[in-house]
Design a protein around this motif. Structure first.
Motif, PDB file in Angstrom:
ATOM      1  N   ASP A  88       0.828  -1.209   0.000  1.00 49.59           N
ATOM      2  CA  ASP A  88       0.000   0.000   0.000  1.00 49.59           C
ATOM      3  C   ASP A  88       0.862   1.257   0.000  1.00 49.59           C
ATOM      4  OD1 ASP A  88      -2.272  -1.547   0.024  1.00 49.59           O
ATOM      5  OD2 ASP A  88      -2.686  -1.249   2.175  1.00 49.59           O
ATOM      6  N   ALA A  91       2.545   1.701  -3.376  1.00 48.54           N
ATOM      7  CA  ALA A  91       1.566   2.188  -4.352  1.00 48.54           C
ATOM      8  C   ALA A  91       1.294   3.676  -4.140  1.00 48.54           C
ATOM      9  CB  ALA A  91       0.271   1.396  -4.240  1.00 48.54           C
ATOM     10  N   GLN A  92       1.227   4.092  -2.881  1.00 53.51           N
ATOM     11  CA  GLN A  92       1.022   5.512  -2.580  1.00 53.51           C
ATOM     12  C   GLN A  92       2.210   6.334  -3.087  1.00 53.51           C
ATOM     13  OE1 GLN A  92       0.755   6.387   1.595  1.00 53.51           O
ATOM     14  NE2 GLN A  92       0.464   8.562   1.261  1.00 53.51           N
ATOM     15  N   ALA A  94       4.159   5.579  -5.575  1.00 48.01           N
ATOM     16  CA  ALA A  94       4.073   5.595  -7.043  1.00 48.01           C
ATOM     17  C   ALA A  94       3.041   6.618  -7.506  1.00 48.01           C
ATOM     18  CB  ALA A  94       3.734   4.205  -7.574  1.00 48.01           C
ATOM     19  N   ARG A  95       1.898   6.696  -6.818  1.00 47.24           N
ATOM     20  CA  ARG A  95       0.882   7.694  -7.172  1.00 47.24           C
ATOM     21  C   ARG A  95       1.426   9.105  -6.982  1.00 47.24           C
ATOM     22  NH1 ARG A  95      -2.432   4.085  -4.419  1.00 47.24           N
ATOM     23  NH2 ARG A  95      -2.336   5.346  -2.534  1.00 47.24           N
ATOM     24  N   THR A  96       2.145   9.322  -5.900  1.00 48.61           N
ATOM     25  CA  THR A  96       2.709  10.650  -5.633  1.00 48.61           C
ATOM     26  C   THR A  96       3.694  11.039  -6.729  1.00 48.61           C
ATOM     27  OG1 THR A  96       2.425  10.361  -3.257  1.00 48.61           O
ATOM     28  CG2 THR A  96       4.003  12.037  -3.965  1.00 48.61           C
ATOM     29  N   ARG A  98       3.807   9.840  -9.775  1.00 46.70           N
ATOM     30  CA  ARG A  98       3.030  10.029 -11.005  1.00 46.70           C
ATOM     31  C   ARG A  98       2.347  11.396 -11.008  1.00 46.70           C
ATOM     32  NH1 ARG A  98       0.242   5.596 -10.654  1.00 46.70           N
ATOM     33  NH2 ARG A  98      -1.574   6.555  -9.708  1.00 46.70           N
ATOM     34  N   ASN A  99       1.772  11.788  -9.872  1.00 51.04           N
ATOM     35  CA  ASN A  99       1.119  13.097  -9.778  1.00 51.04           C
ATOM     36  C   ASN A  99       2.118  14.233  -9.931  1.00 51.04           C
ATOM     37  OD1 ASN A  99      -1.325  11.845  -9.407  1.00 51.04           O
ATOM     38  ND2 ASN A  99      -1.354  12.095  -7.195  1.00 51.04           N
ATOM     39  N   ARG A 169      -0.968  15.093   1.680  1.00 50.72           N
ATOM     40  CA  ARG A 169      -1.529  14.457   0.486  1.00 50.72           C
ATOM     41  C   ARG A 169      -2.987  14.861   0.284  1.00 50.72           C
ATOM     42  NH1 ARG A 169      -4.366   9.994  -0.172  1.00 50.72           N
ATOM     43  NH2 ARG A 169      -3.933   9.204   1.900  1.00 50.72           N
TER      44      ARG A 169
END
Length: 187
Positions: A88, A91-92, A94-96, A98-99, A169
């Motif tokens: 988790d 993944a968080q 990776a999202r950060t 990506r954003n 976030r």
């Protein structure tokens, strides 16, 4: 009766499943180093490993009803929870990333943008920040205006590191929505 730390694993697992808080403390005492080591190896960051360790034992307590002591060792159950918590967090991350890449890829404001536009943007951002409420607005100001690290903010405001990260976030997401709303209203 033997102390919690001397109980066989299966007895300790039964007590944990049945909601014995002392059993949770004993499980933490026995297995926190294992959980922390796994998290540290996977994440490479001591603070993140501490956060994951805490999350694992909170999740173990909350999910104790799913524990079946006859299915296998208690440590294996905790390792499974640890793997999910690490996944988790990765993944968080990776999202950060990506954003951040998406924001960086946005075209810059034209150099001919007027000074009035810059002032208007500052007013819009200040209003959007104020609408976030506390402590989120203060945390974002410390992170971006004063360029403090997450750890510095946590120490300064006496908040857990994970709470600071969550406020940043969620605050950024809320700020983005607030600013989009203002721009849509202005159109």
């Amino acid at each position: 009766m033997p102390s919690d730390s001397a109980l066989p694993q299966e007895d300790l697992a039964v007590r944990l499943r049945d909601g014995d808080a002392d059993a949770l403390a004993a499980v933490y005492e026995r297995h926190s180093r294992l959980v922390h080591t796994l998290a540290l190896r996977a994440l490479g960051n001591h603070h993140d490993a501490e956060d994951v360790t805490q999350q694992v034992f909170v999740a173990a307590w909350r999910g104790r009803h799913n524990l079946d002591p006859g299915q296998g060792p208690l440590a294996a159950w905790l390792v499974g929870i640890t793997r999910h918590a690490v996944a988790d967090l990765l993944a968080q991350r990776a999202r950060t990333v990506r954003n951040l890449h998406a924001v960086a890829a946005q075209p810059a404001e034209p150099a001919t943008a007027s000074l009035d536009g810059a002032v208007t943007d500052r007013v819009v951002v200040a209003h959007a920040l104020a609408s976030l409420g506390e402590p989120r607005a203060t945390i974002l100001k410390l992170a971006f205006a004063e360029e403090q690290t997450h750890e510095e903010i946590a120490r300064r405001l006496d908040l857990p590191l994970g709470t600071v990260k969550s406020h940043i976030r969620r605050g950024l997401l809320q700020l983005r929505e607030n600013i989009r709303g203002v721009r849509a209203d202005a159109s």
